[in-house]
Write an enzyme that holds these catalytic residues in place. Structure first.
Site, mmCIF file in Angstrom:
data_model
loop_
_atom_site.group_PDB
_atom_site.id
_atom_site.type_symbol
_atom_site.label_atom_id
_atom_site.label_comp_id
_atom_site.label_asym_id
_atom_site.label_seq_id
_atom_site.Cartn_x
_atom_site.Cartn_y
_atom_site.Cartn_z
ATOM 1 N N ASN A 1 -28.472 26.741 22.495
ATOM 2 C CA ASN A 1 -27.341 25.806 22.397
ATOM 3 C C ASN A 1 -26.172 26.404 21.619
ATOM 4 O O ASN A 1 -25.546 25.743 20.783
ATOM 5 C CB ASN A 1 -27.778 24.466 21.776
ATOM 6 C CG ASN A 1 -28.469 23.562 22.784
ATOM 7 O OD1 ASN A 1 -28.052 23.486 23.937
ATOM 8 N ND2 ASN A 1 -29.524 22.885 22.355
ATOM 9 N N TYR B 1 -29.657 21.466 17.527
ATOM 10 C CA TYR B 1 -29.365 20.032 17.490
ATOM 11 C C TYR B 1 -28.821 19.637 16.119
ATOM 12 O O TYR B 1 -28.570 20.488 15.273
ATOM 13 C CB TYR B 1 -30.600 19.238 17.926
ATOM 14 C CG TYR B 1 -30.982 19.590 19.348
ATOM 15 C CD1 TYR B 1 -30.124 19.270 20.406
ATOM 16 C CD2 TYR B 1 -32.144 20.296 19.634
ATOM 17 C CE1 TYR B 1 -30.430 19.630 21.711
ATOM 18 C CE2 TYR B 1 -32.458 20.670 20.942
ATOM 19 C CZ TYR B 1 -31.592 20.329 21.970
ATOM 20 O OH TYR B 1 -31.886 20.702 23.263
ATOM 21 N N THR C 1 -38.699 18.465 26.153
ATOM 22 C CA THR C 1 -37.883 17.513 26.899
ATOM 23 C C THR C 1 -38.360 17.474 28.339
ATOM 24 O O THR C 1 -38.474 18.517 28.983
ATOM 25 C CB THR C 1 -36.399 17.919 26.842
ATOM 26 O OG1 THR C 1 -35.961 17.868 25.484
ATOM 27 C CG2 THR C 1 -35.539 16.992 27.689
ATOM 28 N N ASN D 1 -33.221 24.637 17.309
ATOM 29 C CA ASN D 1 -32.662 24.721 18.668
ATOM 30 C C ASN D 1 -31.256 24.158 18.838
ATOM 31 O O ASN D 1 -30.877 23.717 19.925
ATOM 32 C CB ASN D 1 -33.602 24.048 19.672
ATOM 33 C CG ASN D 1 -34.950 24.740 19.748
ATOM 34 O OD1 ASN D 1 -35.130 25.818 19.185
ATOM 35 N ND2 ASN D 1 -35.909 24.132 20.412
ATOM 36 N N HIS E 1 -36.414 17.183 14.112
ATOM 37 C CA HIS E 1 -36.005 18.346 14.905
ATOM 38 C C HIS E 1 -34.837 19.044 14.206
ATOM 39 O O HIS E 1 -33.682 18.677 14.362
ATOM 40 C CB HIS E 1 -35.603 17.908 16.307
ATOM 41 C CG HIS E 1 -35.577 19.021 17.313
ATOM 42 N ND1 HIS E 1 -35.670 20.344 16.955
ATOM 43 C CD2 HIS E 1 -35.485 19.004 18.674
ATOM 44 C CE1 HIS E 1 -35.621 21.091 18.049
ATOM 45 N NE2 HIS E 1 -35.521 20.294 19.096
#
Length: 363
Positions: free
Chosen positions: A235, A180, A26, A178, A175
């Protein structure tokens, strides 16, 4: 002296000039969620990677959790991405885009007006989130996805994959790492559903498998990869009892689809014995290309390839400050350290102003 496998071409599943992958990162330069000329220069500078995987690219307005991240759900965005894929291809590079739906890792200030903040369950990620309008905020509580919204989100992924091919990408990476949306379905701490998408690890893996299948059917499994991060806690994703069973099952299912690659963020798994065994099991389970990521340097990357632990190694932050990283590594040149304070700023500072090194190898 035999040349290290790291710097030799790959011709298995993908045809690549070397085994060095630029990991998705990102960078928050997509003003109004649209790719631009600055981004085209950034990726062009790094096109000597065997494979570039773009920053997370949202398949839907609902997936735009962060400030200034790009999407690939509108015709305007597709046209804008063509500048980037053309810039990479003119240097004979290869580029996949990472389809990233942020799910619960979002704030309404970063979402378009009519977007919905959705997740498997109505559980906040409870983490800090930057917004350009109100500064640092806590992520908000999402709405639990209905079955209809699950089906429509799967279609959004498939359509975004089709858009990616139209934009000139060589393929897409889903993805599933992480913290998401895809991983939110896998983890029972973020998925407390009681329908066919919750409960057992087989049910919790259903959404990931259905997204992967829909994308592979739309653009071909040879253009579809996926990223996972077993034992990762990014996260606010706590560990759970069935991590081994979940990823053992999931990677077998993904292999059966003949997806072109599996990209594993492995540093958390390497930190414990069960995780190390799981990584070996994943290598056995998945019959196509395996990419490993997690703080690799040249020496560790070469060793992983020599020991057949992986087919490719991805590098993250070192690509930020060393645009032609393959040249730097192959010639044992000194790595430039990146400036973390500029990782997510909106301009060229710390983005396109790092120099390409042309010096010869140090004697």
């Amino acid at each position: 002296m035999t040349q290290s496998k790291l710097f030799t071409p790959l011709n298995k599943g993908l045809k690549l000039s070397n085994r060095i992958v630029m990991a998705p990162m990102t960078r928050s330069r997509a003003i109004n969620n649209t790719p631009n000329d600055l981004m085209a220069l950034y990726y062009e500078q790094r096109s000597s990677a065997g494979l570039i995987i773009s920053e997370g690219n949202s398949p839907s307005p609902n997936g735009l959790g962060y400030a200034r991240i790009p999407g690939i759900f509108s015709d305007h965005q597709v046209e804008a991405w063509k500048k980037i894929t053309n810039a990479v291809h003119k240097n004979n590079g290869k580029i996949f885009t990472q389809l990233m739906h942020a799910g619960r890792v979002a704030h309404s200030e970063n979402l378009p007006k009519n977007a919905k903040h959705l997740a498997p369950s109505a559980i906040s990620a409870d983490t800090d989130m930057w917004t350009d309008t109100k500064g640092l905020q806590k992520t908000e509580k999402p709405a639990e996805m209905s079955l209809a919204e699950i089906k429509s989100t799967i279609e959004e992924y498939a359509q975004a994959a089709s858009n990616a091919i139209k934009a000139g990408f060589d393929g897409v990476e889903l993805h599933g790492a992480n913290g998401y949306l895809l991983e939110q379905f896998l983890n029972p701490n973020s998925n407390t559903r009681t329908d066919e998408y919750g409960g057992s690890f087989i049910n919790r893996a259903r959404f990931v498998i259905e997204v992967a299948r829909a994308v592979a059917e739309r653009i071909g499994p040879e253009k579809t990869g996926i990223r996972i991060s077993p034992y990762g806690t990014f996260n606010t994703m706590p560990h759970y009892d069935e991590i081994v069973e979940t990823y053992d099952y999931l990677t077998k299912e993904l292999s059966s689809m003949k997806l072109v690659y599996l990209h594993v963020v492995d540093y958390a798994a390497r930190s414990n014995e069960k995780g190390q065994e799981l990584l070996k099991q994943i290598r056995t389970n998945f019959n196509q290309l395996l990419i490993l990521n997690g703080g690799y340097n040249k020496e560790r990357a070469i060793k992983a390839l020599e020991n057949n632990e992986a087919d490719l190694i991805s590098f993250g932050s070192s690509f930020i400050s060393n645009p032609n990283l393959p040249h730097v590594l192959e010639n044992d040149l000194e790595l430039v350290k990146p400036d973390p304070t500029t990782f997510y700023m909106p301009d060229e500072k710390g983005y396109t102003d790092y120099q390409l090194v042309s010096a010869k190898a140090i004697a």
